[in-house]
Design a protein around this motif. Sequence first.
Motif, PDB file in Angstrom:
ATOM      1  N   GLU A   1       0.786  -1.290   0.186  1.00 36.82           N
ATOM      2  CA  GLU A   1       0.004  -0.006   0.201  1.00 36.82           C
ATOM      3  C   GLU A   1       0.852   1.380   0.088  1.00 36.82           C
ATOM      4  OE1 GLU A   1      -2.510  -0.444   3.595  1.00 36.82           O
ATOM      5  OE2 GLU A   1      -3.583  -1.973   2.258  1.00 36.82           O
ATOM      6  N   ILE A   2       1.950   1.148   0.679  1.00 41.85           N
ATOM      7  CA  ILE A   2       2.692   2.479   0.828  1.00 41.85           C
ATOM      8  C   ILE A   2       4.067   2.633  -0.226  1.00 41.85           C
ATOM      9  CG2 ILE A   2       2.165   2.680   3.396  1.00 41.85           C
ATOM     10  CD1 ILE A   2       4.917   1.648   3.920  1.00 41.85           C
ATOM     11  N   SER A   3       4.026   1.455  -0.980  1.00 42.08           N
ATOM     12  CA  SER A   3       5.354   1.518  -1.818  1.00 42.08           C
ATOM     13  C   SER A   3       5.068   2.670  -2.985  1.00 42.08           C
ATOM     14  CB  SER A   3       5.584   0.142  -2.316  1.00 42.08           C
ATOM     15  OG  SER A   3       4.605  -0.292  -3.010  1.00 42.08           O
ATOM     16  N   MET A   4       6.096   3.163  -3.381  1.00 48.05           N
ATOM     17  CA  MET A   4       5.821   3.912  -4.632  1.00 48.05           C
ATOM     18  C   MET A   4       6.786   3.440  -5.840  1.00 48.05           C
ATOM     19  SD  MET A   4       5.888   7.780  -2.600  1.00 48.05           S
ATOM     20  CE  MET A   4       7.600   7.766  -2.926  1.00 48.05           C
ATOM     21  N   PRO A   5       6.302   3.329  -7.047  1.00 49.82           N
ATOM     22  CA  PRO A   5       7.122   2.792  -7.811  1.00 49.82           C
ATOM     23  C   PRO A   5       8.159   4.010  -8.384  1.00 49.82           C
ATOM     24  CG  PRO A   5       4.889   3.355  -8.720  1.00 49.82           C
ATOM     25  CD  PRO A   5       4.784   3.448  -7.209  1.00 49.82           C
ATOM     26  N   VAL A   6       9.298   3.542  -8.735  1.00 54.86           N
ATOM     27  CA  VAL A   6      10.217   4.331  -9.438  1.00 54.86           C
ATOM     28  C   VAL A   6       9.784   4.587 -11.025  1.00 54.86           C
ATOM     29  CG1 VAL A   6      12.744   4.644  -9.957  1.00 54.86           C
ATOM     30  CG2 VAL A   6      11.828   3.358  -7.876  1.00 54.86           C
ATOM     31  N   ARG A   7       9.560   5.952 -11.271  1.00 56.26           N
ATOM     32  CA  ARG A   7       9.430   5.865 -12.580  1.00 56.26           C
ATOM     33  C   ARG A   7      10.351   6.774 -13.485  1.00 56.26           C
ATOM     34  NH1 ARG A   7       4.044   7.077 -10.178  1.00 56.26           N
ATOM     35  NH2 ARG A   7       2.770   5.448 -10.219  1.00 56.26           N
ATOM     36  N   SER A   8      11.013   7.492 -12.765  1.00 49.91           N
ATOM     37  CA  SER A   8      11.943   8.473 -13.847  1.00 49.91           C
ATOM     38  C   SER A   8      13.459   8.199 -13.274  1.00 49.91           C
ATOM     39  CB  SER A   8      11.434   9.602 -13.514  1.00 49.91           C
ATOM     40  OG  SER A   8      11.790  10.161 -12.303  1.00 49.91           O
ATOM     41  N   GLU A   9      14.209   8.953 -14.240  1.00 51.06           N
ATOM     42  CA  GLU A   9      15.666   8.843 -13.912  1.00 51.06           C
ATOM     43  C   GLU A   9      16.042   9.524 -12.486  1.00 51.06           C
ATOM     44  OE1 GLU A   9      19.882  10.182 -16.128  1.00 51.06           O
ATOM     45  OE2 GLU A   9      18.234  10.096 -17.153  1.00 51.06           O
ATOM     46  N   ALA A  10      15.210  10.607 -12.355  1.00 48.24           N
ATOM     47  CA  ALA A  10      15.515  11.140 -10.934  1.00 48.24           C
ATOM     48  C   ALA A  10      15.111  10.392  -9.705  1.00 48.24           C
ATOM     49  CB  ALA A  10      14.600  12.560 -10.960  1.00 48.24           C
ATOM     50  N   ASP A  11      14.034   9.620 -10.043  1.00 51.66           N
ATOM     51  CA  ASP A  11      13.832   8.688  -8.810  1.00 51.66           C
ATOM     52  C   ASP A  11      14.844   7.540  -8.712  1.00 51.66           C
ATOM     53  OD1 ASP A  11      11.192  10.001  -8.511  1.00 51.66           O
ATOM     54  OD2 ASP A  11      10.279   8.390  -9.512  1.00 51.66           O
ATOM     55  N   TYR A  12      15.314   7.089  -9.771  1.00 51.02           N
ATOM     56  CA  TYR A  12      16.500   5.999  -9.782  1.00 51.02           C
ATOM     57  C   TYR A  12      17.710   6.783  -9.171  1.00 51.02           C
ATOM     58  CZ  TYR A  12      14.145   3.170 -13.126  1.00 51.02           C
ATOM     59  OH  TYR A  12      12.976   1.993 -13.671  1.00 51.02           O
ATOM     60  N   MET A  13      17.833   7.844  -9.415  1.00 49.68           N
ATOM     61  CA  MET A  13      19.238   8.660  -8.858  1.00 49.68           C
ATOM     62  C   MET A  13      18.808   8.693  -7.364  1.00 49.68           C
ATOM     63  SD  MET A  13      20.155  11.257 -12.198  1.00 49.68           S
ATOM     64  CE  MET A  13      20.027  12.770 -10.674  1.00 49.68           C
ATOM     65  N   ALA A  14      17.678   9.186  -6.744  1.00 50.11           N
ATOM     66  CA  ALA A  14      17.265   9.311  -5.567  1.00 50.11           C
ATOM     67  C   ALA A  14      17.583   8.016  -4.955  1.00 50.11           C
ATOM     68  CB  ALA A  14      15.726   9.795  -5.357  1.00 50.11           C
ATOM     69  N   VAL A  15      17.044   6.902  -5.413  1.00 48.59           N
ATOM     70  CA  VAL A  15      17.252   5.672  -4.623  1.00 48.59           C
ATOM     71  C   VAL A  15      18.735   5.308  -4.607  1.00 48.59           C
ATOM     72  CG1 VAL A  15      16.811   3.233  -4.893  1.00 48.59           C
ATOM     73  CG2 VAL A  15      14.885   4.704  -5.361  1.00 48.59           C
ATOM     74  N   ALA A  16      19.315   5.599  -5.716  1.00 50.73           N
ATOM     75  CA  ALA A  16      20.815   5.454  -5.684  1.00 50.73           C
ATOM     76  C   ALA A  16      21.792   6.121  -4.357  1.00 50.73           C
ATOM     77  CB  ALA A  16      21.449   5.479  -7.019  1.00 50.73           C
ATOM     78  N   GLN A  17      21.306   7.371  -4.453  1.00 51.58           N
ATOM     79  CA  GLN A  17      21.939   8.418  -3.685  1.00 51.58           C
ATOM     80  C   GLN A  17      21.506   7.754  -2.150  1.00 51.58           C
ATOM     81  OE1 GLN A  17      23.517  11.346  -3.939  1.00 51.58           O
ATOM     82  NE2 GLN A  17      23.623  11.618  -1.435  1.00 51.58           N
ATOM     83  N   ALA A  18      20.462   7.378  -1.842  1.00 50.95           N
ATOM     84  CA  ALA A  18      20.092   6.798  -0.507  1.00 50.95           C
ATOM     85  C   ALA A  18      20.973   5.618  -0.104  1.00 50.95           C
ATOM     86  CB  ALA A  18      18.509   6.377  -0.294  1.00 50.95           C
ATOM     87  N   VAL A  19      21.372   4.826  -1.219  1.00 49.67           N
ATOM     88  CA  VAL A  19      21.865   3.671  -0.906  1.00 49.67           C
ATOM     89  C   VAL A  19      23.557   3.803  -0.742  1.00 49.67           C
ATOM     90  CG1 VAL A  19      22.556   1.247  -1.928  1.00 49.67           C
ATOM     91  CG2 VAL A  19      20.168   2.293  -1.845  1.00 49.67           C
ATOM     92  N   THR A  20      24.107   4.732  -1.725  1.00 49.22           N
ATOM     93  CA  THR A  20      25.301   4.781  -1.959  1.00 49.22           C
ATOM     94  C   THR A  20      25.991   6.147  -1.164  1.00 49.22           C
ATOM     95  OG1 THR A  20      25.249   6.401  -4.054  1.00 49.22           O
ATOM     96  CG2 THR A  20      25.443   3.841  -4.462  1.00 49.22           C
ATOM     97  N   GLY A  21      25.236   7.110  -1.011  1.00 48.76           N
ATOM     98  CA  GLY A  21      25.856   8.344  -0.386  1.00 48.76           C
ATOM     99  C   GLY A  21      26.638   9.047  -1.312  1.00 48.76           C
TER     100      GLY A  21
END
Length: 176
Positions: free
Chosen positions: A135-155
Amino acid sequence: MPRPAVLAYPNSIDCFRRGFDALAELLALTLGPTQGVVLSSREAGGQPELLTDAATIARRVVQLPDAGEDVGAMLLRNLVWRMHQRMGDGGAMTAVLAQAMLAAADRYVRAGANPALVLRGLRSGSEIALKRLDEISMPVRSEADYMAVAQAVTGDPQLSYVLGEMFELLGPHAYI
């Protein structure tokens, strides 16, 4: 009137838990963005291997000295490897969650709870948690979303930019 004897767990359950916990704590070191490193050496005097992946570390654990502990460790090893094969990641989180669920279930059963009802409660709780996560998950749709996820993981902003571009080109199920 004499008190009824308390049902004591056999030593094998304690050995099982020690092996399960030992491997879970080893794998937990790799959890999170700081990822601890585990050294593995296949041969005495050989060059040690630096490992940060929980599934690989679990596969390197071949046997524990105590047979009872080995059963617990191998059960967790199998669970982590199946998660790795299915999802590609998540081995350390699987180990930590499994360790917590086993500890809670063991505590309830030792206190006298019916093991079948404890198992039913664990399954029911898992279903509720999965439904809520969906219910609370949000799909990753754009390159900016991918970058935000990668930023959270790698720093690392530069690395996250490159990873965002790679996932945009290769798709959401790419294994990089």
